[in-house]
Design an enzyme around this catalytic site. Structure first.
Site, PDB file in Angstrom:
ATOM      1  N   GLY A  20      -9.253  -0.355   6.964  1.00  0.00           N
ATOM      2  CA  GLY A  20      -9.416   0.238   8.288  1.00  0.00           C
ATOM      3  C   GLY A  20      -8.613   1.511   8.436  1.00  0.00           C
ATOM      4  N   ASP A  48      -7.892   2.882  -2.934  1.00  0.00           N
ATOM      5  CA  ASP A  48      -8.312   3.227  -1.573  1.00  0.00           C
ATOM      6  C   ASP A  48      -8.710   4.711  -1.598  1.00  0.00           C
ATOM      7  OD1 ASP A  48      -8.475   3.974   1.122  1.00  0.00           O
ATOM      8  OD2 ASP A  48      -6.590   3.069   1.739  1.00  0.00           O
ATOM      9  N   ASP A  99       0.862  -1.191   0.000  1.00  0.00           N
ATOM     10  CA  ASP A  99       0.000   0.000   0.000  1.00  0.00           C
ATOM     11  C   ASP A  99       0.893   1.233   0.000  1.00  0.00           C
ATOM     12  OD1 ASP A  99      -1.885   1.957   0.343  1.00  0.00           O
ATOM     13  OD2 ASP A  99      -2.603   1.265   2.295  1.00  0.00           O
ATOM     14  N   GLU A 156      -1.788  -1.366  -3.710  1.00  0.00           N
ATOM     15  CA  GLU A 156      -2.861  -0.470  -3.274  1.00  0.00           C
ATOM     16  C   GLU A 156      -2.446   0.992  -3.433  1.00  0.00           C
ATOM     17  OE1 GLU A 156      -4.231  -1.523   0.646  1.00  0.00           O
ATOM     18  OE2 GLU A 156      -5.306   0.366   0.937  1.00  0.00           O
TER      19      GLU A 156
HETATM   20  O1  OSB Z   1      -4.243   3.215   3.623  1.00  0.00           O
HETATM   21  O2  OSB Z   1      -5.186   1.568   4.555  1.00  0.00           O
HETATM   22  C1  OSB Z   1      -4.601   2.658   4.648  1.00  0.00           C
HETATM   23  C2  OSB Z   1      -4.089   3.481   8.343  1.00  0.00           C
HETATM   24  C3  OSB Z   1      -4.077   4.864   8.305  1.00  0.00           C
HETATM   25  C4  OSB Z   1      -4.173   5.491   7.083  1.00  0.00           C
HETATM   26  C5  OSB Z   1      -4.312   4.752   5.908  1.00  0.00           C
HETATM   27  C6  OSB Z   1      -4.364   3.360   5.945  1.00  0.00           C
HETATM   28  C7  OSB Z   1      -4.208   2.726   7.188  1.00  0.00           C
HETATM   29  C8  OSB Z   1      -4.163   1.278   7.354  1.00  0.00           C
HETATM   30  C9  OSB Z   1      -4.762   0.750   8.613  1.00  0.00           C
HETATM   31  O3  OSB Z   1      -3.577   0.556   6.584  1.00  0.00           O
HETATM   32  C10 OSB Z   1      -5.198  -0.669   8.577  1.00  0.00           C
HETATM   33  C11 OSB Z   1      -5.924  -1.029   9.849  1.00  0.00           C
HETATM   34  O4  OSB Z   1      -6.741  -0.246  10.364  1.00  0.00           O
HETATM   35  O5  OSB Z   1      -5.669  -2.134  10.341  1.00  0.00           O
HETATM   36 MG    MG Z   2      -4.682   2.109   1.915  1.00  0.00          MG
END
Ligand code: OSB
Ligand code: MG
Length: 362
Positions: free
Chosen positions: A283, A231, A179, A206
């Site tokens: 999340g 995302d 990601d 991602e």
């Molecule tokens: O891009 O998914 C994301 C956390 C903060 C900001 C962006 C992201 C995330 C995570 C968190 O990847 C995943 C989780 O809550 O377990």
């Molecule tokens: Mg993400």
């Protein structure tokens, strides 16, 4: 309220040791209670919101719209603030509170109210950028050891091919994805790094490019075999329709916060799964309230890939709900009790509260 993280989390944009989220408590005329969570980051780096803008928008626009309003079903609640543009995280917290109030008052589990069908959901972990490859491998080992079947690695220019190669070498068959949180450009150097990831059998890449740059995603997706996942690019159904039209990604990460609540998240799920996308629930490091909402959403049948719904203990030594979300061998049970699925620990909430704003019908 504030919770300390058990392990500092670094993305391409920031590093965090604790998080401040806003809990929303709605009470109806019969005294039924619903909880929601505004899981905005403190800084406007994931999206344009931050915890203070969420506070203001909820206080000055969303709560006044909801207060004293009549509604029969939580899917009607977002119409109450239809004039308010953007601010999806703030809206999501109030929307989730309305859904959990409805589920509580009508005696059904939140998952069932949403149309969920699964009794348990598969959870993956999201691992931040670590100071060294060895430290990253240690984190992977820890979570794979706990039974999580999927690992997502945060990447950024300079921390991409090397960590992926190291994790793939140590775990030839693990479900791994990356990601980038939108920090790559279409420069030769960035594209070369992203293309070099293509040989490592990643489940997806991602959000490589900036949120509004669907064209960059479409161009890149056409040149690699690894699926591209969106995302930050998808904050509305209109964004999703445009992404589908452009073939900007074959996978969609659906976040309750980013979509502005459960009503919109379910609609995105319906549209994306009908269009044949791989779909999963992302999340925002939610505390227990938002985490249970993510679990309920993940129980919908179109969520075919592991969700970012790891157990509370991955992030927090003590969560604000009882019981906390627990993962066994990378699976989280979908609660079968009425409402959100857990109680807010009022004592711990009071001890962890930074600020309160309360409004009531006169
Ligand atoms: O891009 O998914 C994301 C956390 C903060 C900001 C962006 C992201 C995330 C995570 C968190 O990847 C995943 C989780 O809550 O377990
Ligand atoms: Mg993400």
């Amino acid at each position: 309220m504030r919770l300390d993280l058990v392990h500092e989390f670094q993305t391409s944009s920031h590093r965090k040791g604790h998080l401040d989220h806003i809990l929303v408590r709605l009470v109806d005329e019969d005294g039924a209670v619903g909880w929601g969570e505004i899981a905005s980051a403190a800084d406007p780096y994931y999206n344009a919101e931050n915890v203070e803008t969420c506070w203001l928008v909820a206080r000055d626009y969303l709560l006044p719209a909801v207060l004293g309003a009549h509604w029969d079903h939580p899917s009607q609640v977002s119409a109450l603030w239809r004039k308010v543009r953007g601010n999806e995280f703030a809206k999501a917290g109030v929307d989730v509170a309305a859904w959990s109030l409805f589920a509580q008052a009508t005696g059904v589990p939140l998952a069932a109210a949403l149309g969920g069908t699964r009794t348990e959901v598969v959870a993956g972990v999201s691992l931040g950028i670590e100071p060294t490859i060895d430290a990253l491998l240690e984190q992977v080992a820890l979570h794979v050891g706990h039974g999580y079947p999927r690992v997502k690695l945060k990447i950024a220019p300079g921390w991409d091919v090397e960590p992926v190669r190291a994790v793939r070498a140590a775990y030839p068959d693990l479900d791994v994805h990356v990601d980038a949180n939108g920090v790559y450009t279409e420069s030769d150097e960035h594209l070369a790094a992203l293309r070099a990831l293509d040989e490592h059998r990643l489940t997806m890449i991602e959000q490589p490019f900036a949120p509004r740059d669907l064209l960059a995603h479409a161009r890149f997706a056409a040149t690699v075999t690894t699926p591209v996942c969106l995302d930050e690019s998808v904050e509305s159904l209109a964004d999703l329709r445009l992404a589908l039209e452009l073939s900007a990604g074959r996978v969609l990460n659906i976040k309750v916060s980013r979509m502005g609540g459960l009503t919109a998240a379910v609609a995105a799920h319906d549209l994306a799964s009908a269009a044949g996308l791989g779909v999963w629930c992302g999340g925002m490091h939610e505390f227990g309230v938002g985490r249970y909402a993510n679990v309920a959403l993940s129980s919908l049948p179109g969520f075919t890939l592991p969700s970012d719904v790891s157990g509370s203990d991955k992030y927090y030594a003590r969560d604000v709900v009882l019981p906390p979300v627990v993962a066994h061998a990378g699976r989280v049970s979908v609660p079968t009790v009425a409402g959100l699925g857990a109680q807010v620990d009022e004592e711990y909430l009071a001890a962890s509260t930074l600020r309160v704003h309360e409004v009531a019908v006169a």
